[in-house]
Design a protein around this motif. Structure first.
Motif, PDB file in Angstrom:
ATOM      1  N   GLU A 205       0.840  -1.274  -0.271  1.00  0.00           N
ATOM      2  CA  GLU A 205       0.055   0.243   0.180  1.00  0.00           C
ATOM      3  C   GLU A 205       1.230   1.288  -0.359  1.00  0.00           C
ATOM      4  O   GLU A 205       1.989   1.484   0.946  1.00  0.00           O
ATOM      5  N   THR A 206       0.097   2.375  -0.586  1.00  0.00           N
ATOM      6  CA  THR A 206       0.910   4.154  -0.229  1.00  0.00           C
ATOM      7  C   THR A 206      -0.103   4.650   0.359  1.00  0.00           C
ATOM      8  O   THR A 206      -0.622   4.477   0.278  1.00  0.00           O
ATOM      9  N   LEU A 207       0.717   5.243   1.105  1.00  0.00           N
ATOM     10  CA  LEU A 207       0.503   6.898   1.881  1.00  0.00           C
ATOM     11  C   LEU A 207       0.995   7.336   1.973  1.00  0.00           C
ATOM     12  O   LEU A 207       1.830   7.549   2.304  1.00  0.00           O
ATOM     13  N   ASP A 208       0.167   9.191   1.364  1.00  0.00           N
ATOM     14  CA  ASP A 208       0.994   9.914   0.784  1.00  0.00           C
ATOM     15  C   ASP A 208       0.244  10.738   2.170  1.00  0.00           C
ATOM     16  O   ASP A 208      -0.832  10.822   2.496  1.00  0.00           O
ATOM     17  N   ILE A 209       1.004  11.482   2.895  1.00  0.00           N
ATOM     18  CA  ILE A 209       0.934  12.241   4.076  1.00  0.00           C
ATOM     19  C   ILE A 209      -0.387  13.850   3.126  1.00  0.00           C
ATOM     20  O   ILE A 209      -0.722  14.440   4.243  1.00  0.00           O
ATOM     21  N   TYR A 210       0.702  14.425   2.194  1.00  0.00           N
ATOM     22  CA  TYR A 210      -0.017  15.278   2.478  1.00  0.00           C
ATOM     23  C   TYR A 210      -0.430  15.506   0.415  1.00  0.00           C
ATOM     24  O   TYR A 210      -0.244  14.807  -0.290  1.00  0.00           O
ATOM     25  N   GLU A 211      -1.530  16.406   0.534  1.00  0.00           N
ATOM     26  CA  GLU A 211      -1.313  16.225  -1.098  1.00  0.00           C
ATOM     27  C   GLU A 211      -0.610  16.939  -2.009  1.00  0.00           C
ATOM     28  O   GLU A 211       0.517  16.697  -1.154  1.00  0.00           O
ATOM     29  N   PRO A 212      -0.491  17.097  -3.326  1.00  0.00           N
ATOM     30  CA  PRO A 212       0.515  17.540  -3.981  1.00  0.00           C
ATOM     31  C   PRO A 212       1.194  18.766  -3.532  1.00  0.00           C
ATOM     32  O   PRO A 212       2.184  20.139  -4.365  1.00  0.00           O
ATOM     33  N   ASP A 213      -0.356  20.382  -2.961  1.00  0.00           N
ATOM     34  CA  ASP A 213       0.529  20.954  -2.797  1.00  0.00           C
ATOM     35  C   ASP A 213       1.154  20.568  -1.202  1.00  0.00           C
ATOM     36  O   ASP A 213       2.050  22.452  -1.121  1.00  0.00           O
ATOM     37  N   GLY A 214       1.367  19.714  -1.046  1.00  0.00           N
ATOM     38  CA  GLY A 214       2.551  20.013   0.010  1.00  0.00           C
ATOM     39  C   GLY A 214       2.485  20.603   1.207  1.00  0.00           C
ATOM     40  O   GLY A 214       2.928  20.128   2.141  1.00  0.00           O
ATOM     41  N   ARG A 215       0.973  20.914   1.484  1.00  0.00           N
ATOM     42  CA  ARG A 215      -0.088  22.142   2.759  1.00  0.00           C
ATOM     43  C   ARG A 215      -0.704  20.977   3.057  1.00  0.00           C
ATOM     44  O   ARG A 215      -0.809  20.966   4.595  1.00  0.00           O
ATOM     45  N   THR A 216      -1.684  20.322   2.181  1.00  0.00           N
ATOM     46  CA  THR A 216      -3.640  20.111   2.605  1.00  0.00           C
ATOM     47  C   THR A 216      -3.137  18.095   3.102  1.00  0.00           C
ATOM     48  O   THR A 216      -2.397  17.451   1.984  1.00  0.00           O
ATOM     49  N   TYR A 217      -3.699  17.695   4.333  1.00  0.00           N
ATOM     50  CA  TYR A 217      -3.400  16.258   5.038  1.00  0.00           C
ATOM     51  C   TYR A 217      -4.014  15.533   3.841  1.00  0.00           C
ATOM     52  O   TYR A 217      -5.175  16.515   3.784  1.00  0.00           O
ATOM     53  N   ARG A 222      -5.547  11.799   7.090  1.00  0.00           N
ATOM     54  CA  ARG A 222      -6.624  12.268   8.516  1.00  0.00           C
ATOM     55  C   ARG A 222      -7.377  10.745   8.980  1.00  0.00           C
ATOM     56  O   ARG A 222      -7.748  11.111  10.035  1.00  0.00           O
ATOM     57  N   ALA A 223      -8.360  10.226   8.576  1.00  0.00           N
ATOM     58  CA  ALA A 223      -8.806   8.788   9.042  1.00  0.00           C
ATOM     59  C   ALA A 223      -7.638   7.528   9.676  1.00  0.00           C
ATOM     60  O   ALA A 223      -8.777   8.055  11.020  1.00  0.00           O
ATOM     61  N   LEU A 224      -6.045   8.158   9.374  1.00  0.00           N
ATOM     62  CA  LEU A 224      -5.726   7.060  10.262  1.00  0.00           C
ATOM     63  C   LEU A 224      -5.510   7.871  11.361  1.00  0.00           C
ATOM     64  O   LEU A 224      -5.854   7.148  12.584  1.00  0.00           O
ATOM     65  N   LEU A 225      -4.858   8.852  11.382  1.00  0.00           N
ATOM     66  CA  LEU A 225      -4.884   9.689  12.742  1.00  0.00           C
ATOM     67  C   LEU A 225      -5.343  10.592  13.554  1.00  0.00           C
ATOM     68  O   LEU A 225      -5.231  10.780  14.465  1.00  0.00           O
TER      69      LEU A 225
END
Length: 232
Positions: A205-217, A222-225
């Motif tokens: 699986e792959t999890l991205d912390i942010y959207e491509p803007d680098g600021r928006t989770y 968000r669901a995981l944390l």
């Protein structure tokens, strides 16, 4: 200091501070188990996250460094979850025996080998493998993990490959692997692997912390944390 929804982490005396990848490990790892071991607990973060997620679990949190042990003990004692966590001041190599095995083992191990050293000994213990080389870590896990147990570990991609090859010799193989990226335009910077004896296939699986803007989770992050972060 880092405040979570159900506990607070004081970290002024520990070399390794709360970091996002460790929080992802704590939120992702399967902790549906009676007995859990946290190797190198540091601030006590993973032990407290496991205790929050599983109200029936009993957790041993082992820490070698004097200051980190003291701070983890205080963080656990200050939490309503602390009655089910025992913080142990020891080298993990000296812990347990045949009578003491665990259903789950959580590890955010040091991984630097040939990098420049810090003048701070606590930082070196937290970041460098001297006190717990990978072969010794795997020997410890092999000794302390139950036959049907799971080992969850967090490492950079290259180091995870090295560890996985070594673990294969003990028939410990990944069954689930999360590739963690800052966002979709960045490379994977950490892997979280769940290993068990005799696993025949791995789910990636792959999890991205942010959207491509680098600021928006991202919604997935968000669901995981959400059970832990005050901002969600």
């Amino acid at each position: 200091m880092f405040r979570f929804k159900q506990f607070t982490i004081q970290q002024d005396r520990t070399a390794m501070k709360v970091c996002t990848d460790a929080c992802v490990l704590g939120a992702l790892a399967d902790v549906t188990a009676d007995r859990i071991l946290d190797i190198g607990t540091g601030t006590g973060l993973l032990a407290l996250m496991a205790a929050q997620r599983n109200p029936d679990a009993f957790i041993d949190a082992v820490e070698l460094d004097d200051a980190a042990y003291s701070q983890a003990t205080e963080n656990v004692a200050a939490s309503s979850l602390g009655e089910r966590i025992q913080v142990i001041h020891s080298r993990i190599q000296a812990v347990g025996g045949e009578e003491k095995r665990y259903d789950r083992i959580l590890t955010n191990p040091p991984f630097y080998t040939n990098h420049l050293r810090s003048p701070d000994g606590a930082v070196n213990r937290a970041l460098h493998t001297d006190d717990l080389p990978f072969p010794e870590l795997i020997e410890v896990v092999g000794r302390l993990l139950k036959a049907d147990g799971q080992w969850w570990v967090l490492l950079p991609p290259y180091e995870m490959g090295v560890l996985t090859q070594l673990a294969e010799a003990m028939n410990l193989r990944p069954f689930r692997r999360l590739h963690l990226r800052h966002h979709a335009r960045k490379p994977v910077f950490r892997l979280i692997s769940g290993l068990r004896y005799g696993a025949e296939a791995v789910t990636d699986e792959t999890l991205d912390i942010y959207e491509p803007d680098g600021r928006t989770y991202t919604a997935a992050f968000r669901a995981l944390l959400q059970p832990f972060y005050l901002i969600f």
